[in-house]
Design an enzyme around this catalytic site. Structure first.
Site, PDB file in Angstrom:
ATOM      1  N   HIS A  41       0.650  -1.189   0.147  1.00 38.60           N
ATOM      2  CA  HIS A  41      -0.025   0.051  -0.155  1.00 38.60           C
ATOM      3  C   HIS A  41       0.722   1.301  -0.069  1.00 38.60           C
ATOM      4  O   HIS A  41       1.807   1.523   0.963  1.00 38.60           O
ATOM      5  CB  HIS A  41      -0.742  -0.287   1.119  1.00 38.60           C
ATOM      6  CG  HIS A  41      -1.731   1.154   1.403  1.00 38.60           C
ATOM      7  ND1 HIS A  41      -1.766   2.024   2.489  1.00 38.60           N
ATOM      8  CD2 HIS A  41      -2.931   1.643   0.488  1.00 38.60           C
ATOM      9  CE1 HIS A  41      -2.800   2.662   2.405  1.00 38.60           C
ATOM     10  NE2 HIS A  41      -3.528   2.657   1.252  1.00 38.60           N
ATOM     11  N   HIS A  83      -0.587  11.058  -2.078  1.00 39.19           N
ATOM     12  CA  HIS A  83      -2.114  10.636  -1.454  1.00 39.19           C
ATOM     13  C   HIS A  83      -2.878  11.764  -1.112  1.00 39.19           C
ATOM     14  O   HIS A  83      -4.119  12.004  -1.389  1.00 39.19           O
ATOM     15  CB  HIS A  83      -1.641   9.684  -0.178  1.00 39.19           C
ATOM     16  CG  HIS A  83      -3.071   9.281   0.375  1.00 39.19           C
ATOM     17  ND1 HIS A  83      -3.757  10.048   1.516  1.00 39.19           N
ATOM     18  CD2 HIS A  83      -3.560   8.295   0.243  1.00 39.19           C
ATOM     19  CE1 HIS A  83      -4.531   9.392   1.878  1.00 39.19           C
ATOM     20  NE2 HIS A  83      -4.729   8.323   1.159  1.00 39.19           N
TER      21      HIS A  83
HETATM   22  O1  G3P Z   1      -6.204   0.734  -1.868  1.00 44.12           O
HETATM   23  C1  G3P Z   1      -6.883   1.153  -0.845  1.00 44.12           C
HETATM   24  C2  G3P Z   1      -6.411   2.143  -0.110  1.00 44.12           C
HETATM   25  O2  G3P Z   1      -5.503   2.981  -0.766  1.00 44.12           O
HETATM   26  C3  G3P Z   1      -7.534   3.455   0.032  1.00 44.12           C
HETATM   27  O3  G3P Z   1      -7.410   4.384   1.015  1.00 44.12           O
HETATM   28  O4  G3P Z   1      -6.842   6.462   1.662  1.00 44.12           O
HETATM   29  O5  G3P Z   1      -4.946   4.784   1.775  1.00 44.12           O
HETATM   30  O6  G3P Z   1      -5.957   5.947  -0.693  1.00 44.12           O
HETATM   31  P1  G3P Z   1      -6.198   5.436   0.829  1.00 44.12           P
HETATM   32 CA    CA Z   2      -4.860   4.524  -2.280  1.00 45.06          CA
END
Ligand code: G3P
Ligand code: CA
Length: 292
Positions: A41, A83
């Site tokens: 992630h 992000h």
């Molecule tokens: O891939 C799932 C996740 O990335 C969604 O939440 O806020 O970490 O982008 P976030």
């Molecule tokens: Ca994400």
């Protein structure tokens, strides 16, 4: 030994050796395999600053093929991998550009963003890491032979970002049949954004981030191949309901659940039969789910 028997033995040995050499996460496509795929992630973001080239390199070094990252757009129209809607948390933007609060990505040019340090907040050894452009980022994941879940972040802020993202992916060779088959998913929290991606390039595998009602799954299945829900909101029944519908490419809908960073949760969701687990700590999830 008969020549054909020798050939069969050699072939079996070569196959076994190849399987042993493959990293665990590479041994499974998103459709198939007993264990869930493991997706790093924002890169391996427990170990390197999120959404930087260092984070995807770290995932690669740890043996993980699948990475997830977020794309947004600068004031002058460059796609960048970051992000938050603001640069404040993950860069030194406040120091370099005081008086430009709230330091939104969309209010800075690509050149201004290229000067930011996106690594020091995470640790001194990452000082000087940059916010990558999508182009730089795609070149790195290509070089690392990685696979990508690319999230279109905050699409309402960036009209046309879907078409523009697809153009960069095409330029970088990521819309080839081979990539579409097994290396790319485009996801978003916005159903409209995913619908747009599907309409523009129906061959691209897509994911909707959220937990639609079971009754609405048939509608989502017309444009999304995956329903990517938070681990706190899923149950074995919900996962089974997702798998019970065929997506736009005629295959059962899949689910990648997020963001799972501990072994107990990883084992729990693996037991539900999810197709993949998105995690900041891919090593923890891999160890927990190997053989589960
Ligand atoms: O891939 C799932 C996740 O990335 C969604 O939440 O806020 O970490 O982008 P976030
Ligand atoms: Ca994400």
């Amino acid at each position: 030994m008969h020549v054909r028997s020798v050939a069969a033995v050699v072939s079996a040995l070569v196959g076994a050796a190849a399987a042993l050499l493959l990293p665990t996460s590479a041994a499974h496509a998103t459709s198939g395999g007993d264990r869930p795929i493991v997706v790093a992630h924002r890169g391996a973001s427990a170990y390197a600053p999120e959404n930087t080239l260092a984070a995807v390199d770290r995932a690669a070094d740890m043996g993980f093929r699948w990475v997830e990252n977020d794309v947004q757009r600068t004031k002058d129209g460059e796609l960048v991998v970051v992000h938050d809607a603001t640069l404040a948390r993950t860069t030194n933007v406040e120091e370099l550009y005081p008086g430009r609060s709230p330091w939104n990505v969309k209010d800075f040019t690509a050149r201004e963003i290229s000067r930011l340090d996106a690594g020091s907040w995470f640790g001194a050894r990452y000082a000087g890491a940059r916010v990558p452009t999508l182009e730089q980022y795609m070149e790195r994941v290509s070089r690392n032979h990685q696979k990508l879940v690319l999230e279109i972040k905050n699409p309402a802020l960036y009209p046309g970002i879907e078409r523009q993202t697809l153009k960069v992916l095409a330029n970088e060779g990521w819309l080839s049949p081979k990539h579409l088959r097994s290396r790319l998913v485009v996801q978003s929290f916005s159903a409209d954004s995913i619908r747009t991606v599907h309409a523009l390039r129906p061959g691209v595998k897509t994911g909707f981030l959220g937990t639609p009602d079971v009754a609405d799954l048939p509608e989502y299945a017309t444009f999304a191949d995956q329903i990517n829900a938070p681990h706190t909101r899923i149950s074995p029944e919900y996962v089974a309901a997702i798998h019970g519908h065929d997506g736009p490419h005629g295959k059962p809908l899949e689910i990648l659940t997020w963001t799972v960073n501990d072994a107990a949760t990883a084992r729990r969701v693996a037991g539900y039969g999810v197709n993949g687990i998105i995690t900041n700590a891919p090593d923890v999830v891999r160890e927990a789910t190997d053989g589960s």
